[in-house]
Design a protein around this motif. Structure first.
Motif, PDB file in Angstrom:
ATOM      1  N   PRO A 134       0.825  -1.208   0.000  1.00  0.00           N
ATOM      2  CA  PRO A 134       0.000   0.000   0.000  1.00  0.00           C
ATOM      3  C   PRO A 134       0.865   1.267   0.000  1.00  0.00           C
ATOM      4  N   LEU A 135       0.496   2.200  -0.836  1.00  0.00           N
ATOM      5  CA  LEU A 135       1.242   3.448  -0.977  1.00  0.00           C
ATOM      6  C   LEU A 135       0.306   4.629  -0.745  1.00  0.00           C
ATOM      7  N   ALA A 136       0.866   5.704  -0.226  1.00  0.00           N
ATOM      8  CA  ALA A 136       0.101   6.927  -0.016  1.00  0.00           C
ATOM      9  C   ALA A 136       0.958   8.111  -0.414  1.00  0.00           C
ATOM     10  N   ASN A 157      -2.748   0.518  -4.176  1.00  0.00           N
ATOM     11  CA  ASN A 157      -2.009  -0.698  -3.847  1.00  0.00           C
ATOM     12  C   ASN A 157      -1.351  -1.286  -5.088  1.00  0.00           C
ATOM     13  N   ILE A 158      -0.141  -1.807  -4.880  1.00  0.00           N
ATOM     14  CA  ILE A 158       0.525  -2.655  -5.870  1.00  0.00           C
ATOM     15  C   ILE A 158       0.548  -4.070  -5.298  1.00  0.00           C
ATOM     16  N   THR A 159       0.178  -5.065  -6.097  1.00  0.00           N
ATOM     17  CA  THR A 159       0.179  -6.445  -5.634  1.00  0.00           C
ATOM     18  C   THR A 159       1.108  -7.292  -6.503  1.00  0.00           C
ATOM     19  N   PHE A 181      -0.864  -3.023 -10.541  1.00  0.00           N
ATOM     20  CA  PHE A 181      -1.741  -2.159  -9.748  1.00  0.00           C
ATOM     21  C   PHE A 181      -3.008  -2.933  -9.417  1.00  0.00           C
ATOM     22  N   SER A 182      -3.442  -2.822  -8.156  1.00  0.00           N
ATOM     23  CA  SER A 182      -4.644  -3.521  -7.729  1.00  0.00           C
ATOM     24  C   SER A 182      -5.877  -2.734  -8.154  1.00  0.00           C
ATOM     25  N   PRO A 183      -6.646  -3.224  -9.126  1.00  0.00           N
ATOM     26  CA  PRO A 183      -7.816  -2.482  -9.622  1.00  0.00           C
ATOM     27  C   PRO A 183      -8.784  -2.127  -8.496  1.00  0.00           C
ATOM     28  N   LYS A 221       7.198   1.926 -11.786  1.00  0.00           N
ATOM     29  CA  LYS A 221       8.333   2.267 -10.938  1.00  0.00           C
ATOM     30  C   LYS A 221       8.528   1.281  -9.796  1.00  0.00           C
ATOM     31  N   VAL A 222       7.419   0.797  -9.215  1.00  0.00           N
ATOM     32  CA  VAL A 222       7.515  -0.020  -8.016  1.00  0.00           C
ATOM     33  C   VAL A 222       7.885  -1.476  -8.324  1.00  0.00           C
ATOM     34  N   CYS A 223       7.313  -2.053  -9.371  1.00  0.00           N
ATOM     35  CA  CYS A 223       7.540  -3.485  -9.634  1.00  0.00           C
ATOM     36  C   CYS A 223       9.019  -3.841  -9.839  1.00  0.00           C
TER      37      CYS A 223
END
Length: 253
Positions: A134-136, A157-159, A181-183, A221-223
């Motif tokens: 989870p990102l904010a 969220n990225i899963t 990305f979590s839809p 960027k995150v993956c």
């Protein structure tokens, strides 16, 4: 020869391998084989927490927050991203009123990025566990049409599925698969900036625009950072996690 550099694995092949491993069952009176070295030092319950904590620290050490703070969102909005038709021909073609709104955004910056606590979960089908990241952040949107800049609170969220694989020397590696990305996880709310002006319709329109740009940028960027973080996990933690994942012992939510 198995190379110990960055591990590149095709998800489909790994999924097939894991299904075969999961099909192997042990007799009820037979205990699971213990690894020779190192020992399984963590309980299944502690293991999930240790894994998510290590992954969180790894993402932070890979400059996740700096990367999120420097997302080129305004440039992507103005150009339509890698697929211009997706934004301008897709979203804006269906909602013409968004065109002047998009053109009125003159600045868009990300501040206060946060990595919240990752969680290890299990899919409804009971197969491989996945981690939710989870990102904010806070978005500052400058629009002369509105006057004062808008401050928007953003969460998403990225899963990513987690897999354990072994090399020819029986050494475990953790890899991820289907990182996305979590839809439905994107949440945008107004923090400040509109005063007495009606906000619901405007925020909904801005959310519609950002929903076509922000998730893909964050995912991209995150993956790759997830791969880097997994590559640098402690060897004992990797071995313990690998055994737990292979035999379905890891305790997940």
């Amino acid at each position: 020869m198995f190379q110990t550099g960055r591990l590149v694995v095709f998800c489909g092949l790994l999924a097939q391998t894991m299904v075969l491993l999961e099909a192997l069952t042990l007799p009820l009176d037979q205990t699971l084989p213990l690894p020779m070295t190192p020992p399984l030092a963590l309980s299944p319950t502690d293991l999930a927490g240790s894994l998510t904590s290590a992954l969180s620290n790894g993402l932070l050490s890979e400059d996740l927050l700096d990367i999120l703070e420097n997302l080129p969102l305004l440039d992507i909005l103005k150009t339509g991203g890698n697929s211009p038709s997706r934004l301008r021909g897709g979203l804006l073609g269906k909602v013409p009123l968004l065109t002047p709104l998009l053109n009125n955004i003159v600045d868009l910056k990300t501040t206060d990025p946060q990595l919240l606590e990752p969680v290890l979960l299990k899919r409804p089908d009971g197969h491989r566990p996945y981690v939710t990241i989870p990102l904010a952040m806070v978005l500052h949107v400058k629009m002369p049409l509105v006057g004062s800049p808008l401050k928007l609170a953003v969460k998403l969220n990225i899963t990513s599925e987690l897999l354990a694989v072994k090399d020819e020397q029986e050494k475990f590696y953790l890899v991820h698969c289907n990182c996305t990305f979590s839809p439905g996880s994107l949440q945008i709310s107004l923090l400040d900036g509109l005063g007495a002006l009606p906000s619901e319709g405007l925020i909904d329109n801005i959310t519609g625009i950002l929903n076509n740009v922000l998730p893909g940028q964050v995912q991209g960027k995150v993956c790759p950072l997830v791969s880097e973080a997994l590559d640098h996990l402690d060897a004992t933690l990797v071995h313990s996690t690998g055994n737990a994942l292979m035999y379905g012992l890891i305790k997940v939510s």
